[in-house]
Structure formats: structure tokens, C-alpha cells
Design a protein around this motif. Structure first.
Motif, PDB file in Angstrom:
ATOM      1  N   ALA A   1      21.757 -14.456  16.833  1.00  0.00           N
ATOM      2  CA  ALA A   1      20.586 -14.845  17.615  1.00  0.00           C
ATOM      3  C   ALA A   1      19.839 -13.619  18.139  1.00  0.00           C
ATOM      4  N   TRP A   2      20.595 -12.642  18.658  1.00  0.00           N
ATOM      5  CA  TRP A   2      19.949 -11.419  19.146  1.00  0.00           C
ATOM      6  C   TRP A   2      19.331 -10.628  17.992  1.00  0.00           C
ATOM      7  N   ARG A   3      20.020 -10.576  16.869  1.00  0.00           N
ATOM      8  CA  ARG A   3      19.489  -9.842  15.712  1.00  0.00           C
ATOM      9  C   ARG A   3      18.192 -10.484  15.207  1.00  0.00           C
ATOM     10  N   ASP A   4      18.181 -11.827  15.151  1.00  0.00           N
ATOM     11  CA  ASP A   4      16.967 -12.526  14.736  1.00  0.00           C
ATOM     12  C   ASP A   4      15.824 -12.262  15.709  1.00  0.00           C
ATOM     13  N   ARG A   5      16.159 -12.262  16.991  1.00  0.00           N
ATOM     14  CA  ARG A   5      15.140 -12.041  18.011  1.00  0.00           C
ATOM     15  C   ARG A   5      14.478 -10.673  17.832  1.00  0.00           C
ATOM     16  N   ARG A   6      15.268  -9.666  17.439  1.00  0.00           N
ATOM     17  CA  ARG A   6      14.731  -8.319  17.259  1.00  0.00           C
ATOM     18  C   ARG A   6      14.184  -8.083  15.853  1.00  0.00           C
ATOM     19  N   GLY A   7      14.281  -9.115  14.994  1.00  0.00           N
ATOM     20  CA  GLY A   7      13.727  -8.999  13.644  1.00  0.00           C
ATOM     21  C   GLY A   7      14.489  -8.048  12.750  1.00  0.00           C
ATOM     22  N   LEU A   8      15.813  -7.987  12.918  1.00  0.00           N
ATOM     23  CA  LEU A   8      16.637  -7.046  12.156  1.00  0.00           C
ATOM     24  C   LEU A   8      17.457  -7.765  11.090  1.00  0.00           C
TER      25      LEU A   8
ATOM     26  N   GLU B   1      12.615 -20.941  19.171  1.00  0.00           N
ATOM     27  CA  GLU B   1      13.795 -20.162  19.500  1.00  0.00           C
ATOM     28  C   GLU B   1      15.010 -20.687  18.759  1.00  0.00           C
ATOM     29  N   SER B   2      15.923 -19.784  18.421  1.00  0.00           N
ATOM     30  CA  SER B   2      17.184 -20.181  17.811  1.00  0.00           C
ATOM     31  C   SER B   2      17.981 -21.038  18.781  1.00  0.00           C
ATOM     32  N   GLU B   3      18.693 -22.026  18.257  1.00  0.00           N
ATOM     33  CA  GLU B   3      19.519 -22.857  19.130  1.00  0.00           C
ATOM     34  C   GLU B   3      20.659 -22.065  19.729  1.00  0.00           C
ATOM     35  N   GLU B   4      20.971 -20.900  19.128  1.00  0.00           N
ATOM     36  CA  GLU B   4      22.010 -20.077  19.708  1.00  0.00           C
ATOM     37  C   GLU B   4      21.511 -19.241  20.878  1.00  0.00           C
ATOM     38  N   ALA B   5      20.176 -19.238  21.114  1.00  0.00           N
ATOM     39  CA  ALA B   5      19.651 -18.435  22.214  1.00  0.00           C
ATOM     40  C   ALA B   5      20.360 -18.821  23.497  1.00  0.00           C
ATOM     41  N   GLY B   6      20.789 -17.817  24.255  1.00  0.00           N
ATOM     42  CA  GLY B   6      21.723 -18.111  25.334  1.00  0.00           C
ATOM     43  C   GLY B   6      21.180 -17.951  26.726  1.00  0.00           C
ATOM     44  N   MET B   7      21.934 -18.511  27.668  1.00  0.00           N
ATOM     45  CA  MET B   7      21.672 -18.371  29.083  1.00  0.00           C
ATOM     46  C   MET B   7      22.968 -17.870  29.724  1.00  0.00           C
TER      47      MET B   7
ATOM     48  N   PHE C   1      16.354 -15.317  29.652  1.00  0.00           N
ATOM     49  CA  PHE C   1      15.260 -14.361  29.521  1.00  0.00           C
ATOM     50  C   PHE C   1      14.607 -14.396  28.148  1.00  0.00           C
ATOM     51  N   ARG C   2      15.380 -14.693  27.120  1.00  0.00           N
ATOM     52  CA  ARG C   2      14.772 -14.735  25.782  1.00  0.00           C
ATOM     53  C   ARG C   2      13.794 -15.894  25.650  1.00  0.00           C
ATOM     54  N   SER C   3      14.161 -17.071  26.152  1.00  0.00           N
ATOM     55  CA  SER C   3      13.215 -18.182  26.114  1.00  0.00           C
ATOM     56  C   SER C   3      12.025 -17.906  27.035  1.00  0.00           C
ATOM     57  N   ALA C   4      12.279 -17.212  28.150  1.00  0.00           N
ATOM     58  CA  ALA C   4      11.178 -16.821  29.030  1.00  0.00           C
ATOM     59  C   ALA C   4      10.214 -15.902  28.294  1.00  0.00           C
ATOM     60  N   GLN C   5      10.750 -14.939  27.549  1.00  0.00           N
ATOM     61  CA  GLN C   5       9.890 -14.052  26.772  1.00  0.00           C
ATOM     62  C   GLN C   5       9.131 -14.827  25.704  1.00  0.00           C
TER      63      GLN C   5
END
Length: 469
Positions: free
Chosen positions: A24-31, A118-124, A247-251
């Protein structure tokens, strides 16, 4: 054509959850896996097996990934939950079980529309008491969190039906659709102030979806007006996720709001959203980003406007985070100066809450970041006294920050007393901002655990958080 991605199973074990979180973090950063491997010097095939939960990552890999992905410690904290039998299926009472039990919690049932990308794995992040007594933060999938696991459940929102239970309405008869959504947004803001974000997020997302559907049948000024309201909802949705600790969904939502604001041709809206992005960066402790975004907003703001004062306030806090006390205090004074020369725009929907006490709240946060805890505690107390009655959740945030300032100033009894008051508001609102501060307080107070007031606070706080099985 490449092979389809293997579906991950974060519900299977802490190891699988860690792998899903890495993706999820890797996808968020486009890597890509290949690029990720280059950055942290691990073989991409090995990383793929880790993402699938087939291998336990070494701690140094978790720490390296955290740094390169700018994950704010989430991957390292989650790594602590991976046990010595990494492929063991979670027990029903495991705190990391996605459908498991959280001590002293009632579930919050919230309908989550399938809307944003957002990916469903995006976390809180959810505070959890580890077996050795430390407080760690567990990153749980967004859908799990909002359906009752973690802080949303720990908060055990107290009374009344969820806002999410309200029926979705595309329009009201005899009313301009944009005006209908404006009125609903006002009501949702009131609900957020009193009850916190978890009850409001589902309705806000569903209304954005409804507006997108309605705009397909509109043209001209009506379509632009509705897009402007949709932009305001997206900014509000970003704020709700910000307060909930995601924070990722906030962004994500704040970025959508910024994108749509350019399409509406409302420069004031764009300016406000840039300032909000600075505020979010500050709460993520990204000092450089906080200053850069605030200065961009300040450059766009009208002279002597509320938005200019807001941007200056966030820039000043960013300077404090970077350790520049001189620039911080100078910029806070600039914000106050703007407010004394304010050229009011009664038609502006942005920043009506901005006043000198708001500047002082952030000055107090800046003083705490700079290590002047006694002055910070006094600043928070002044701001709390000036808060209007309806700002229930904000009062809890300020109380929590005041309590950590007292702890930093070596006043444990006062810290525990104020922290207990903040904890009661956290229970009612589900605010992750309050719980994050109180988690820091719990750690700060550990050395005074024999003080009765401290022992009572820590015991109460402990009953509100999840525990590692």
C-alpha cells in the motif's frame, strides 16, 4: 503484458498484514518492486515474497522501507507485531485480527461507500499495548478501522444514531442542488465538532459521489457551482480523515480538493486548500513541506485576509518543527498583525474560525516543539478558556496537548488531571489526534507512575486501548 498482481490476504496474520501495508505504501509513492529494491538494496523477488506474506522481513528492511517510503514509522511499528511464527493464522482474540476483539469496546458500524481510489490496505494508526508494556501503533486497513476495529471501537461513540444512517439524497425538491449540499455540509460540520469524524465520513463520501452523479446532467453555471461545493466537501473529507489519523486518505482527499479547486476557478479556495495541506504536513512532522506549502498559500492570499493569517500560522509552526525559533516567533507575530488589519470578506466560506486564540494555540504547539513546555502549557490553557462551547473535539485536542506540555515541564499531577479530561472527549469523538497526544502522555508519565493521579490516569487510559494478545 505483465502478470496480474497476486491478491493479498492481510486478514490472515500480522505477517500478511505487514506485506499488504508495504504494498500500500509502495503504491502510494508510485514505486515498482524493482525501484523499491534499488532504493533499499533488496532483491525485488524477495520483496514480492514478503508482500505476499511468504517471508518475514528483517527489522532492518522494515526500517529502510519506512525511511524511503516516508511512512512516519508505521511499517516499523507494525513489524513489532510479527511473532516468531510468521505464518501462524491469527487467533480470534489477536489485536491485529481484522475482525477481532478490542478490550472495552463497542463496535461502530459505518457504511463505507466504494468511492475513492485509495487502496483498501491504506491504514490508520491505532494505539496498542504491547506484551512488554510499551505503547506501539498498529496500522489497520481503513475499512476495518471505520467498521469498528481500533480507535473507532475504543472510542465507543456514546449516543445517538450514526450520521451514516441518514439516507442518501441526490437533491431536494424546489431547491438548487448546490444549495442543498451547502446546507447539509453545515450540519455535518456541526456533527463533526460534537461527535468526531467517524460518524461523518461515510455521509460525506456518499454525498461527493451523489454530486458527481448530478453533475453529469448539469451544464454551465449550475455545473460549476456544484463542482465548487464538491470541492468544499472533498476538503472537509480530507480534514475528517486527518482528525481520524488516516493521513494517507487525508492526503488523497485534500489533493482531490486542490485539483477540483483549479477547475472551479476559485483562487481563494485553492489558497485555503494549500494552507490545509501545510497543516497536514505539520501534523505529519514534515517541517519543510509545512513551510513550503504555507508560503505558497501566503503568496496567493489577498493582503490582510484571514487566509493570509492562517497560512502564516501554519508556516510559523513549520519553522518551530525545524528548530528555527526566531523565524517561528516572527511569523506568528505576522499572523497576529494580519488579524489586526483584517479586511473582512463576508462572502468567504473559509476560515471564519480564525482569531488570535487560534494563532496562540499553534504558538503553544511551536513552543512545545522547541522545548519550552511551561510556556506551551500556559498558551494551551489560554486558548482552551477562549474556545466557544460547540468546539467539543477541539477542546479535547487542546487539553491533550496541554497535558503533554505539563509532563514536559515535570508537572505530572497536573498533566494527569488534564489528560483525564481529554480522554473523556476522545472516548466521545474518536479523535485520533487526541489519542496520539495521550499516547505520548502515557509514555511521558511512566517515570512518575507511583504518583496517585498518574497511576489513575494510566490505568484508565490502558482500559481504553487495544492490547496485544
Amino acid at each position: 503484458m505483465g502478470q496480474p498482481r497476486k491478491e493479498l490476504t492481510p486478514e490472515r496474520s500480522p505477517l500478511h498484514l505487514w506485506g499488504a501495508e508495504l504494498r500500500a505504501w509502495r503504491d502510494r509513492r508510485g514505486l515498482s518492486l524493482a525501484r523499491m529494491g534499488q532504493l533499499i538494496r533488496y532483491n525485488p523477488s524477495y520483496l514480492a515474497r514478503i508482500e505476499r506474506g511468504e517471508r518475514k522481513p528483517p527489522r532492518e528492511l522494515a526500517e529502510a522501507a519506512d525511511r524511503k517510503l516516508n511512512a512516519s514509522g508505521a511499517l516499523t511499528r507494525l513489524w513489532d507485531l510479527i511473532d516468531d511464527k510468521p505464518n501462524a493464522v491469527r487467533r480470534p482474540d489477536d489485536v491485529a485480527n481484522l475482525h477481532g476483539h478490542v478490550a472495552n469496546a463497542r463496535q461502530v458500524i459505518a457504511e463505507m461507500p466504494d468511492f475513492h481510489g485509495e487502496s483498501e490496505e491504506a491504514g490508520m494508526l491505532v494505539p496498542c499495548r504491547a506484551q512488554d508494556g510499551r505503547i506501539i501503533f498498529v496500522t489497520l486497513p481503513r475499512r476495518t478501522f471505520l467498521s469498528g476495529m481500533g480507535l473507532g471501537a475504543v472510542a465507543a461513540v456514546t449516543a445517538g444514531p450514526s450520521v451514516a444512517a441518514q439516507p442518501r439524497t441526490l437533491a431536494l425538491p424546489d431547491m438548487n442542488p448546490a444549495e442543498h449540499f451547502r446546507q447539509l455540509r453545515t450540519a455535518l460540520i456541526d456533527n463533526d465538532n460534537l461527535l468526531g469524524p467517524l460518524r461523518v465520513i461515510p455521509t460525506v463520501e456518499s454525498q461527493i459521489n451523489a454530486m458527481q452523479q448530478l453533475r453529469q446532467g448539469l451544464r454551465g453555471a449550475d455545473a460549476r457551482d456544484l463542482l465548487h461545493v464538491q470541492t468544499q466537501y472533498a476538503e472537509f473529507c480530507g480534514w475528517l480523515y486527518h482528525d481520524a489519523g488516516d493521513f494517507r486518505s487525508a492526503q488523497y482527499w485534500t489533493d482531490r480538493a486542490l485539483e477540483w479547486s483549479y477547475a472551479t476557478g476559485h483562487p481563494e479556495t485553492t489558497t485555503y486548500i494549500l494552507a490545509r495541506k501545510s497543516q497536514l504536513a505539520g501534523d505529519m512532522r514534515d517541517a519543510m513541506q509545512a513551510v513550503d506549502l504555507a508560503e505558497a498559500a501566503l503568496a496567493q492570499a489577498r493582503p490582510n485576509s484571514r487566509l493570509g493569517a492562517i497560512a502564516a500560522t501554519y508556516a510559523a509552526y513549520g519553522h518551530a518543527l525545524s528548530g528555527d525559533a526566531t523565524a517561528s516567533q516572527r511569523t506568528f507575530e505576522e499572523a497576529h498583525e494580519m488579524l489586526t488589519q483584517l479586511d473582512e470578506d463576508p462572502t468567504s466560506p473559509w476560515g471564519a474560525w480564525m482569531d488570535p486564540s487560534y494563532v496562540e494555540v499553534h504558538r503553544a504547539r511551536g513552543l512545545a516543539a522547541l522545548g519550552d513546555h511551561k510556556a506551551a502549557a500556559a498558551g494551551f490553557r489560554t486558548a482552551i478558556t477562549a474556545l466557544p462551547p460547540g468546539y467539543h473535539r477541539d477542546r479535547g485536542v487542546y487539553l491533550a496537548r496541554e497535558s503533554t506540555a505539563y509532563a514536559g515541564a515535570s508537572e505530572p499531577e497536573q498533566a494527569a488531571k488534564v489528560g483525564a479530561e481529554a480522554l473523556s472527549i476522545a472516548a466521545a469523538t474518536g479523535s485520533a489526534r487526541i489519542m496520539t497526544e495521550l499516547t505520548r502522555l502515557d509514555t511521558q508519565l511512566e517515570r512518575w507512575q507511583k504518583v496517585p493521579a498518574v497511576a489513575e490516569f494510566r490505568q484508565t487510559f490502558d482500559s481504553f486501548i487495544a492490547h496485544q494478545a
